[in-house]
Enzyme design. Structure first.
Site, PDB file in Angstrom:
ATOM      1  N   ARG A 101       0.973  -1.245  -0.047  1.00 29.04           N
ATOM      2  CA  ARG A 101       0.178  -0.260  -0.014  1.00 29.04           C
ATOM      3  C   ARG A 101       1.081   1.192  -0.136  1.00 29.04           C
ATOM      4  NH1 ARG A 101      -5.146  -1.604   3.968  1.00 29.04           N
ATOM      5  NH2 ARG A 101      -6.555  -2.022   2.383  1.00 29.04           N
ATOM      6  N   GLY A 160      -7.499  -7.343   0.468  1.00 36.47           N
ATOM      7  CA  GLY A 160      -7.808  -8.403   1.681  1.00 36.47           C
ATOM      8  C   GLY A 160      -6.904  -9.735   1.620  1.00 36.47           C
TER       9      GLY A 160
END
Ligand code: 3PG
Ligand code: MG
Length: 376
Positions: free
Chosen positions: A37, A330
């Site tokens: 990220r 996820g």
């Protein structure tokens, strides 16, 4: 669904940019275990820096309760960001202030003070109507960063005009997390493959005994409706299951318990924890015949090597497929990375809840806010 992009900001030379990123990275003992990220925000950061912008980045990390909590300090993120983009200043965890999740106008003012421009590159948090997501675009010229832009460009067309056959693979533990996606994307898909803990509620709806497997009793009826011919959703369930005997412990092979492959009917006390090898082969065939594949949710408890085979088979089929392949954020993103195949698919989303909500509703609060910006 057009939102302003970086080009719509005009000249950013010397301007102060507030960059909302999703640096909510997994941590273990304050060490970042996956910096995807952070790296995913670099194209936007580089674009801005090359054009002379001065960047202040901000993010949440974990779920602190509206007050400073050293466990959720941004220090590890700051250290990594400093290696990748030393020019960028990073604010402290947004959720240390209760105004963030409450979308408090006073906190919005605090965030935008001294800033000229706002950029949202926090795809993974754009389903939250929080201060840092929906506040700044009310006041500042704003844009989606490259990551947010790409996520939307990849995910949105799946709801309307995917190349066919379009196969959706859903897993994970709960049907109730996937209701909206099954409704919105399931009807568009040619086939919806279901594995993971959620498959047992479907098998129960067909009348199969599922032993001690996960069951969402209040979803059985809904699953039964989807399984009816004429529901408009073509669901394919596992034909065999890998199960753990009573007395076994998930995640601890040494604790005893027997692992066995069985059909769709499980004996009392046995817990289905992965799709079986026959199912893995069937699912692989469906994936390899597809032109577009969306995968969200593991096929089993892949963290335990005894129950990783089904998830691995799906990851390998995704990697081998010549289809346009998209992995939801996820757990499925973590799985494909664990198997070292993340570079072999076309897109791994950085958003878990956000990707599901975008697929379900076709919009997100963060996108809506950008469309309302003064420069939009
Ligand atoms: C995520 O990890 O899903 C995003 O960063 C959003 O986090 P949240 O679910 O705590 O809002
Ligand atoms: Mg989350």
């Amino acid at each position: 669904m057009t939102v302003p992009t970086l080009e719509d900001l005009g000249d950013v030379d010397g301007r102060r940019v507030l960059l909302r990123a999703d640096f909510n990275v997994p941590l273990h003992d304050s060490e970042i275990t996956d910096d995807l990220r952070i790296r995913a925000a670099l194209p936007t950061i580089q674009w801005l820096l090359e054009r002379g912008a001065i960047i202040t980045a901000c993010s949440h990390l974990g779920r602190p309760k509206g007050a400073p909590d050293p466990k959720y300090s941004m220090d590890p993120v700051r250290a990594r960001l400093n290696e990748l983009a030393p020019e960028v200043t990073l604010l402290e965890n947004l959720r240390f202030n209760p105004g963030e999740t409450a979308n408090d106008p006073a906190f919005v003012q605090e965030l935008i003070a001294g800033q000229d421009v706002y950029v949202n590159d926090a795809f993974g948090a754009s389903h939250r109507a929080h201060a840092s997501i929906v506040g700044p675009p009310q006041f500042l010229p704003s844009a989606a960063g490259r990551l947010l832009q790409r996520e939307v460009e990849v995910l949105l067309p799946l709801r309307t005009d995917p190349d066919r056959p379009f196969v959706v693979i859903l897993g994970g533990s709960k049907v109730s997390d996937k209701l909206g996606v099954i409704e919105a994307v399931g009807a568009v898909a040619d086939t919806v493959i279901i594995g993971g803990g959620m498959c047992f509620t479907f098998l129960a709806a067909q009348g199969h005994p599922i032993g001690a497997s996960l069951l969402e009793a209040d979803q059985v009826e809904q699953c039964g409706r989807w399984l009816q011919p004429g529901s408009g959703i073509n669901i394919q369930l596992p034909s065999d299951i890998t199960a753990l005997s009573p007395g076994g412990t998930i995640g601890d092979p040494d604790a005893g318990g027997e692992v066995r492959q069985m059909g769709q009917n499980l004996p009392d006390g046995w817990m289905g924890l992965d799709i079986g090898p026959g199912t893995a082969a069937e699912f692989t065939d469906v994936i390899l015949d597809a032109r577009t594949v969306l995968w969200n949710g593991p096929m089993g408890v892949f963290e335990d090597p005894r129950f990783e085979a089904g998830t691995r088979a799906v990851a390998e089929a995704m990697a081998e497929s010549r289809a346009f392949t998209v992995v939801g954020g996820g757990d499925s993103a973590a799985a494909i990375k664990q198997f070292g195949l993340d570079a072999e698919v076309d897109h791994v989303s950085t958003g878990g809840g956000a990707s599901l909500e975008l697929l379900e509703l076709g919009d997100l609060p963060g996108l809506e806010a950008l469309r309302g910006a003064p420069n939009a």
